[in-house]
Enzyme design. Structure first.
Site, mmCIF file in Angstrom:
data_model
loop_
_atom_site.group_PDB
_atom_site.id
_atom_site.type_symbol
_atom_site.label_atom_id
_atom_site.label_comp_id
_atom_site.label_asym_id
_atom_site.label_seq_id
_atom_site.Cartn_x
_atom_site.Cartn_y
_atom_site.Cartn_z
ATOM 1 N N LYS A 209 -101.965 23.279 76.340
ATOM 2 C CA LYS A 209 -101.534 24.284 77.314
ATOM 3 C C LYS A 209 -102.426 24.223 78.553
ATOM 4 O O LYS A 209 -101.953 24.181 79.670
ATOM 5 C CB LYS A 209 -101.569 25.668 76.662
ATOM 6 C CG LYS A 209 -101.185 26.776 77.602
ATOM 7 C CD LYS A 209 -101.093 28.115 76.903
ATOM 8 C CE LYS A 209 -100.954 29.210 77.955
ATOM 9 N NZ LYS A 209 -100.782 30.538 77.373
ATOM 10 N N GLU A 215 -111.835 19.055 72.715
ATOM 11 C CA GLU A 215 -111.493 18.138 71.625
ATOM 12 C C GLU A 215 -110.264 17.301 71.991
ATOM 13 O O GLU A 215 -110.223 16.090 71.767
ATOM 14 C CB GLU A 215 -111.192 18.931 70.341
ATOM 15 C CG GLU A 215 -112.342 19.774 69.841
ATOM 16 C CD GLU A 215 -112.263 21.215 70.331
ATOM 17 O OE1 GLU A 215 -111.999 21.430 71.537
ATOM 18 O OE2 GLU A 215 -112.475 22.122 69.521
ATOM 19 N N GLY A 269 -100.446 29.888 73.126
ATOM 20 C CA GLY A 269 -100.634 28.669 72.342
ATOM 21 C C GLY A 269 -100.019 28.756 70.947
ATOM 22 O O GLY A 269 -99.316 27.852 70.502
ATOM 23 N N ARG A 270 -100.272 29.865 70.256
ATOM 24 C CA ARG A 270 -99.792 29.968 68.874
ATOM 25 C C ARG A 270 -98.314 30.335 68.783
ATOM 26 O O ARG A 270 -97.766 30.463 67.694
ATOM 27 C CB ARG A 270 -100.664 30.955 68.096
ATOM 28 C CG ARG A 270 -100.925 32.266 68.803
ATOM 29 C CD ARG A 270 -102.119 33.004 68.180
ATOM 30 N NE ARG A 270 -102.422 34.265 68.854
ATOM 31 C CZ ARG A 270 -103.220 34.366 69.905
ATOM 32 N NH1 ARG A 270 -103.771 33.291 70.424
ATOM 33 N NH2 ARG A 270 -103.479 35.553 70.440
ATOM 34 N N GLU A 355 -105.894 34.768 64.890
ATOM 35 C CA GLU A 355 -106.257 34.692 66.315
ATOM 36 C C GLU A 355 -105.636 35.879 67.058
ATOM 37 O O GLU A 355 -106.199 36.389 68.025
ATOM 38 C CB GLU A 355 -105.791 33.356 66.921
ATOM 39 C CG GLU A 355 -106.472 33.021 68.233
ATOM 40 C CD GLU A 355 -106.323 31.551 68.640
ATOM 41 O OE1 GLU A 355 -107.252 30.755 68.419
ATOM 42 O OE2 GLU A 355 -105.271 31.206 69.198
ATOM 43 N N HIS A 386 -103.201 27.209 40.249
ATOM 44 C CA HIS A 386 -104.285 26.513 39.542
ATOM 45 C C HIS A 386 -105.554 26.467 40.385
ATOM 46 O O HIS A 386 -106.451 25.675 40.113
ATOM 47 C CB HIS A 386 -103.826 25.113 39.144
ATOM 48 C CG HIS A 386 -102.599 25.152 38.281
ATOM 49 N ND1 HIS A 386 -102.663 25.352 36.922
ATOM 50 C CD2 HIS A 386 -101.282 25.100 38.595
ATOM 51 C CE1 HIS A 386 -101.435 25.383 36.427
ATOM 52 N NE2 HIS A 386 -100.571 25.242 37.426
ATOM 53 N N LYS A 514 -117.192 27.798 72.376
ATOM 54 C CA LYS A 514 -116.928 26.733 73.353
ATOM 55 C C LYS A 514 -118.067 26.658 74.361
ATOM 56 O O LYS A 514 -118.552 25.584 74.706
ATOM 57 C CB LYS A 514 -115.621 27.011 74.104
ATOM 58 C CG LYS A 514 -114.354 26.829 73.294
ATOM 59 C CD LYS A 514 -113.150 27.003 74.213
ATOM 60 C CE LYS A 514 -111.857 27.176 73.447
ATOM 61 N NZ LYS A 514 -110.723 27.532 74.277
HETATM 62 O O1 LIG Z 1 -103.329 24.022 74.064
HETATM 63 P P1 LIG Z 1 -104.760 24.112 74.457
HETATM 64 O O2 LIG Z 1 -104.959 24.703 75.805
HETATM 65 O O3 LIG Z 1 -105.426 22.769 74.330
HETATM 66 O O4 LIG Z 1 -105.480 25.107 73.460
HETATM 67 C C1 LIG Z 1 -105.538 24.860 72.101
HETATM 68 C C2 LIG Z 1 -105.876 26.099 71.320
HETATM 69 O O5 LIG Z 1 -107.133 26.611 71.749
HETATM 70 C C3 LIG Z 1 -107.099 28.030 71.759
HETATM 71 O O6 LIG Z 1 -107.092 28.466 73.061
HETATM 72 C C4 LIG Z 1 -108.301 28.640 71.135
HETATM 73 O O7 LIG Z 1 -108.567 28.096 69.893
HETATM 74 C C5 LIG Z 1 -105.789 28.380 71.039
HETATM 75 O O8 LIG Z 1 -105.315 29.617 71.355
HETATM 76 C C6 LIG Z 1 -104.929 27.251 71.488
HETATM 77 O O9 LIG Z 1 -103.784 27.157 70.696
#
Ligand SMILES: O=P(O)(O)OC[C@H]1O[C@](O)(CO)[C@@H](O)[C@@H]1O
Length: 552
Positions: A209, A215, A269-270, A355, A386, A514
């Site tokens: 997003k 990462e 995002g979610r 979240e 289990h 972060k």
């Molecule tokens: O899509 P992006 O901006 O890479 O963010 C990834 C994820 O990081 C967050 O902002 C925080 O973990 C989530 O809400 C989001 O889904």
């Protein structure tokens, strides 16, 4: 907090403390079944073909009245209209939360977010559709002229969990493409993936997003380099596309605008699996599957927006959660899908729910003053039986369970499916009924145990029972019912936001880690901790990691 809302909360909390008129505990469930042979009919509800049974909770008429009164006092009806009409429900980020608009068919007005939003959404969908067709038809090919057979989605959190979950749930053996996912920054994941991919036939989607997530950007650079080793710089670029709201960053990364599929900042995002973030699904499962998934979610949207509170599935699920968390003090919930295809559902729900609902202050910034989102965990049944179900049956604190059962499998092994369903039903039945001392004693006597053994083992073999669960039944797991199921949980989360008075659409809690990772990354690069910059534990651990790393 206004008086009506405060009073409504007091009534719910009091209902959880006060014995019922017949003297039974408000946490007990068995007496409710004993008193009402029609309890299942009374406390199970449906939307299209999805059935929700909340009868195996301790909610009785009085508790339900108090909970519905709370929903009215918290203005849940106004809140859901605001959500669908584009109010700034995400007040701390001054954003709308228009994931429902992604599911609204073109031309519709209810929950569609308005004409401008619809124009944007439909334009992106048209481009995604054309792109999917061109890739499947071979009009878009790799740099060496080969067809794309693999689509690799690089993303994390909401840019990964939804696509992974849906890919596993709706797998289409006839699909022309295989979906792969790279989420974590851990290079071991990348190493495992490498063995399965050919750069000449792999299309890479950078799903982010913000297009700034550390990462994801590290993984995107890694994969770009890997593609370039075989295809050259220009060839690598022709194997990549981006799914993002940040068009400038996509361009800076070297992805041309015709390969960028955007979505608005009004998609959290979610909640983004329905947006351009779903492109890997369209490619791996087919455009029709993606559309059916949206249609299923849309059906749940309309139910959520129109059904009265007392028959509204997401609202009822939210009220059950309030009952368990706030009236009875249960701080955890387990999700057990009895379908291996839903094995990533618990992970998706962990982000969606924790979240969204892991908040300690209200929208106005005041302490909430009561518990909010519970810890959510889960695993498919029967495997879960289990591992952690021991604690759910006999641990000290009841853990409400969501059982998800699918009537018809998509495989021919009827006996396996019967075993699966029998176990799912049995778990919920056993949690409710338990096994009392007299029954255990009789069983042991019948099995020939001597008196001393019986006395010794009795306490271990008793099940307290009266442990709550809800069950969700689907006739089949198909793209439509999958869409319904996920939207059901999304609206449950939004409703809980309203009930608790918190913002379910922001996630400031992930920012601190972060920020702190930046300086630590520098110190790992330099090989030297900055003295006095951290607490002694962090500094000590960093020194030790550096020593062990450099020794090796
Ligand atoms: O899509 P992006 O901006 O890479 O963010 C990834 C994820 O990081 C967050 O902002 C925080 O973990 C989530 O809400 C989001 O889904």
């Amino acid at each position: 907090m206004n008086d009506i809302y405060a009073e409504a909360w007091k009534a719910v909390e009091a209902a959880g403390r006060t014995p019922r008129a017949d003297g039974t505990s408000p946490a007990s469930i068995r007496p409710l079944f004993a008193a009402d042979p029609k309890r299942f009919e009374r406390y199970s509800f449906s939307a299209d073909n999805l059935l929700l049974d909340i009868s195996k909770t301790s909610i009785d008429e009085g508790a339900m009245a108090a909970l519905l009164n709370l929903a009215r006092a918290a203005k849940v009806e106004e809140w859901r209209s605001g959500l669908s009409e584009g109010a700034l429900v995400n007040a701390t980020e001054r954003r709308r939360a228009l994931h429902m608009a992604l599911r609204a068919p073109s031309g519709s007005t209810t929950g569609a977010g308005g004409a401008a939003v619809q124009a944007e959404i439909q334009a992106t969908f048209a481009r995604m559709h054309a792109f999917t067709q061109a890739v499947h038809g071979g009009a878009i090919r790799g740099a060496t002229g080969e067809r794309f057979t693999h689509v690799l989605n690089i993303g994390i959190g909401g840019s990964d969990l939804g696509p992974v979950m849906a890919t596993r749930a709706l797998i289409n053996p006839a699909s022309p493409m295989v979906a792969l996912h790279l989420g974590n920054v851990d290079g071991h994941g990348w190493r495992a993936l490498l063995a399965t991919m050919d750069p000449k036939r792999t299309l890479v989607l950078v799903s982010s997003k913000t297009f700034t997530t550390q990462e994801t950007m590290a993984n995107a650079r890694l994969v770009k380099g890997w593609l370039a080793e075989t295809l050259g710089e220009a060839g690598a670029a022709s194997h990549m596309a981006a799914l993002s709201t940040n068009l400038v960053a996509c361009a800076e990364f070297g992805i041309p605008s015709e390969r960028v599929f955007p979505f608005g900042d009004y998609v959290g995002g979610r909640f983004s699996l329905w947006s351009a973030i779903g492109l890997s699904l369209a490619l791996a499962l087919g455009w029709d599957t993606f559309q059916r998934m949206l249609a299923g979610a849309r059906a749940m949207d309309l139910h959520f927006l129109k059904a009265p509170l007392e028959k509204n599935l997401p609202v009822l699920l939210a009220l059950v959660e309030v009952w368990h968390v706030n009236a009875l003090g249960y701080s955890r919930r387990a999700v057990l899908p009895y379908d291996e295809r839903l094995r990533r559902l618990p992970a998706h729900l962990q982000q969606l729910e924790m979240e969204s609902l892991g908040k300690r202050v209200t929208l106005e910034g005041a302490p909430v003053g009561r518990a909010t989102g519970p810890v959510v965990f889960g695993e498919p049944g029967t495997s879960a039986q289990h591992s952690f179900m021991q604690l759910v049956h006999q641990g000290t604190e009841p853990v409400p369970v969501d059982f998800i059962l699918i009537a018809r499998p998509d495989h021919p092994w009827a006996e396996n499916h019967r075993i699966l369903l029998a176990n799912g039903l049995a778990q919920a039945e056993g949690l409710l009924s338990g096994k009392d001392e007299a029954t255990v004693r009789a069983e042991m006597e019948k099995a020939g145990a001597d008196a001393a053994t019986i006395e010794r083992l009795l306490p271990h073999r008793i099940f307290p029972g009266d442990r709550p669960s809800t069950s969700i039944l689907l006739p089949r797991l198909d793209p439509f019912s999958f869409g319904q199921l996920i939207a059901l949980y999304e609206h449950k989360v939004a409703t809980l936001g309203a009930l608790w008075g918190i913002n379910p659409f922001d996630q400031w809690g992930v920012e601190l880690g972060k920020q702190l990772a930046g300086p630590l990354l520098k110190e790992l690069e330099l090989g030297e901790p900055a003295t006095g910059a951290h607490d002694s534990s962090t500094e000590g651990l960093l020194r030790e990691l550096l020593r062990l790393r450099d020794e090796g």
